[in-house]
Design an enzyme around this catalytic site. Structure first.
Site, mmCIF file in Angstrom:
data_model
loop_
_atom_site.group_PDB
_atom_site.id
_atom_site.type_symbol
_atom_site.label_atom_id
_atom_site.label_comp_id
_atom_site.label_asym_id
_atom_site.label_seq_id
_atom_site.Cartn_x
_atom_site.Cartn_y
_atom_site.Cartn_z
ATOM 1 N N GLY A 70 64.883 -87.339 -32.894
ATOM 2 C CA GLY A 70 64.110 -88.412 -33.004
ATOM 3 C C GLY A 70 65.285 -89.971 -33.150
ATOM 4 N N GLY A 71 64.725 -91.319 -33.517
ATOM 5 C CA GLY A 71 65.488 -92.213 -33.599
ATOM 6 C C GLY A 71 66.310 -91.965 -35.476
ATOM 7 N N VAL A 77 57.273 -75.369 -38.570
ATOM 8 C CA VAL A 77 56.327 -75.096 -37.738
ATOM 9 C C VAL A 77 55.949 -74.492 -36.332
ATOM 10 C CG1 VAL A 77 54.030 -77.099 -37.337
ATOM 11 C CG2 VAL A 77 55.220 -77.235 -39.541
ATOM 12 N N LYS A 115 66.210 -81.224 -40.964
ATOM 13 C CA LYS A 115 66.360 -82.227 -40.540
ATOM 14 C C LYS A 115 67.781 -83.095 -41.104
ATOM 15 C CE LYS A 115 62.723 -85.248 -39.411
ATOM 16 N NZ LYS A 115 61.547 -86.165 -39.537
ATOM 17 N N ASP A 138 54.424 -94.066 -36.702
ATOM 18 C CA ASP A 138 54.711 -93.142 -35.102
ATOM 19 C C ASP A 138 53.943 -92.316 -34.312
ATOM 20 O OD1 ASP A 138 56.576 -93.415 -33.463
ATOM 21 O OD2 ASP A 138 57.864 -92.032 -33.892
ATOM 22 N N PRO A 183 51.389 -88.159 -29.366
ATOM 23 C CA PRO A 183 51.315 -86.952 -29.335
ATOM 24 C C PRO A 183 51.794 -85.673 -28.980
ATOM 25 C CG PRO A 183 49.821 -88.016 -26.903
ATOM 26 C CD PRO A 183 50.816 -89.041 -27.975
ATOM 27 N N ASN A 209 54.197 -85.842 -32.072
ATOM 28 C CA ASN A 209 54.191 -85.980 -33.328
ATOM 29 C C ASN A 209 53.199 -84.779 -33.926
ATOM 30 O OD1 ASN A 209 57.280 -86.887 -33.538
ATOM 31 N ND2 ASN A 209 56.276 -88.838 -34.429
ATOM 32 N N GLY A 245 64.563 -80.114 -32.097
ATOM 33 C CA GLY A 245 63.557 -81.601 -31.951
ATOM 34 C C GLY A 245 65.364 -82.634 -32.090
ATOM 35 N N GLU A 290 58.753 -76.675 -44.167
ATOM 36 C CA GLU A 290 58.246 -75.724 -43.717
ATOM 37 C C GLU A 290 58.986 -75.630 -41.578
ATOM 38 O OE1 GLU A 290 53.661 -74.308 -42.167
ATOM 39 O OE2 GLU A 290 53.759 -76.596 -43.748
#
Length: 470
Positions: free
Chosen positions: A19-20, A93, A39, A136, A139, A141, A17, A91
């Site tokens: 994101g910003g 997910v 991350k 933020d 759907p 997230n 994934g 974790e």
């Protein structure tokens, strides 16, 4: 193939994934032999100290909450190789996002939507209690796991408006996703729990209808509609929707935050009336999580009362349809009123007024809710300022117990209450316990901040020769 290792123990396997703020990787923890999510901030943000600070705060904020509906935080740090990038280990997910669910099913039954929404509302109730606002919600997230639980992901844009936790927003940065941003967020006004409830309302509306509430050719047109256009009435698209479910959903989409429900617990209560489970989406009959949840909820379900009025939920402004519970706005006004009375040296009515409000707020919001804690600190302070040290001391003791359990011993309010309690004991003539409390606090702060810190020096002086302040 060379494997990238972060923090000396986390192998990065594949990107899952982005994101910003950064990228998310599936990882492997070499020490504990488990799958994790890692991350990392984007490389082009490595020189931006504000983004780095915000990123690392995600770990601290979410570790404070520790809710099963949010990924568990395992570790955080900064890579020891160039370029130095902050990382967060949590974790892993596994499941499908609600965006994927929408693409597959287009629209969902009332009971399924209520079940999904109630889980999200439960997570928000926990984070809002710490004044952590997601900002933020969308759907993509929200992850539906194979055991029918929903996880709220990506608190990287979360804001907690306390001292150093306030507004990590760079000039010119757009924070949030246009299709799920509340009007006050677009207009850079104050973020509140109702900001997240607005986004959740948009999500639930879309899950029920299969259509995005506000769409447009570009971000600006979507923002304009969020601010000024009325949302489609859910009753038109879903004629059979229960009245209270429709009512709370449209209430969540009010343009003014104070017109929305008073909190996530209110939304959760309404949604739970219609939650039927997720059997249509997930086959989880033998899920250990489902069995555990059934055991936990059994007493509550057996005591659940029938619903007489299908539209009983309070708004953030305190207006209800109809109920008599205290709202957060009422509590804030009570604190302001008490402070005004105290400024006029009218301590007795100030204490009486705030004591009444706190007593009403505790069973509704919880003794450890951030707003309730603030009011309790103010009440103890009024007792202290008026010289009622015997009455103030037990209030500070209770605050220390509650806050230490919730936030740990180094929280600013815990330290403040510890100092105030010791000062109360001095005024009451118990110098032995007061000196011991000052010494313990000194040792505690030295371990955290170092012996040269100003806070440590102040406590050291009090521990050495404690005297009541005039």
């Amino acid at each position: 193939m060379t494997v990238t290792v972060v923090g000396g123990r986390y192998d990065l396997i594949r990107q899952v994934g982005a994101g910003g703020m950064g990228q998310v990787f599936e990882g492997f923890d070499r020490n504990l032999k488990r799958r994790v999510a890692v991350k990392l901030t984007h490389i082009d943000l490595e020189t931006d100290s504000e983004w780095t600070r915000r990123f690392l705060r995600e770990a601290e904020l979410m570790a404070t909450v520790g809710h099963p509906g949010a990924p568990a935080i395992h570790d955080a740090g900064i890579t020891d190789t160039e370029p130095h990038r902050p990382y967060l280990v949590m974790e892993f997910v596994d499941g499908v996002t609600l965006e994927d669910v929408l693409a597959r099913h287009r629209r969902l039954p009332f009971g399924v939507v209520a079940t999904l929404g109630a889980q999200v509302a439960a997570v928000l109730a926990a984070t809002h209690r710490h004044r952590i606002y997601h900002r933020d919600l969308k759907p993509s997230n929200l992850m539906l796991c194979h055991n029918s639980t929903v996880k709220v992901l990506d608190f990287g844009l979360a804001v907690a408006p306390d001292t150093d936790r306030s507004r990590y927003t760079s000039t010119g940065q757009t924070i949030g996703t246009p299709a799920f941003m509340a009007p006050e967020q677009i207009e850079s006004r104050e973020i509140t729990p109702q900001t997240d409830l607005y986004a959740l309302g948009l999500i639930l509306h879309e899950l029920l209808t299969g259509e995005r509430v506000f769409a447009g050719a570009n971000a600006f047109s979507v923002w304009s509609r969020q601010v000024s256009a009325a949302p489609p009435d859910i009753r038109a698209a879903c004629p059979g929707i229960p009245a209270d479910l429709a009512g709370v959903l449209m209430c969540m989409l009010e343009k003014k935050p104070e017109a929305r429900p008073a909190g996530a617990t209110v939304v959760h209560a309404v949604l739970m009336r219609h939650a039927t489970g997720l059997a249509e989406l997930v086959d989880d009959a033998d899920s250990p999580a489902r069995l555990y949840a059934a055991a936990v909820s059994a007493p509550a379900l057996s005591a659940a009362r029938p619903v007489d009025d299908p539209a009983e939920f309070p708004s953030a402004a305190g207006k209800r349809v109809p109920t008599g519970d205290l709202s957060r706005g009422d509590l804030h006004r009570a604190v302001q009123r008490a402070r005004k009375l105290a400024d006029e040296s009218r301590y007795h009515p100030a204490v009486r007024h705030l004591h009444t409000a706190v007593r009403a707020a505790v069973p509704l919001l919880g003794a450890r809710d951030a707003d309730v804690v603030d009011a309790r600190v103010q009440l103890a302070g009024l007792r202290f300022e008026s010289g009622e040290y015997a009455e103030a001391a037990p209030l500070y003791r209770a605050l220390i117990d509650d806050l230490t359990a919730e936030r740990g011993p180094y929280d600013d309010q815990v330290v403040y209450c510890q100092r105030r309690l010791a000062e109360c004991l001095l005024h009451l003539g118990d110098t032995g316990e007061a000196r011991e409390r000052f010494r313990r606090l000194q040792t505690q702060l030295e371990a955290r901040y170092g012996a040269a810190d100003r806070r440590v020096s102040e406590i050291r002086a009090l521990a050495r020769e404690p005297r009541p302040e005039p």
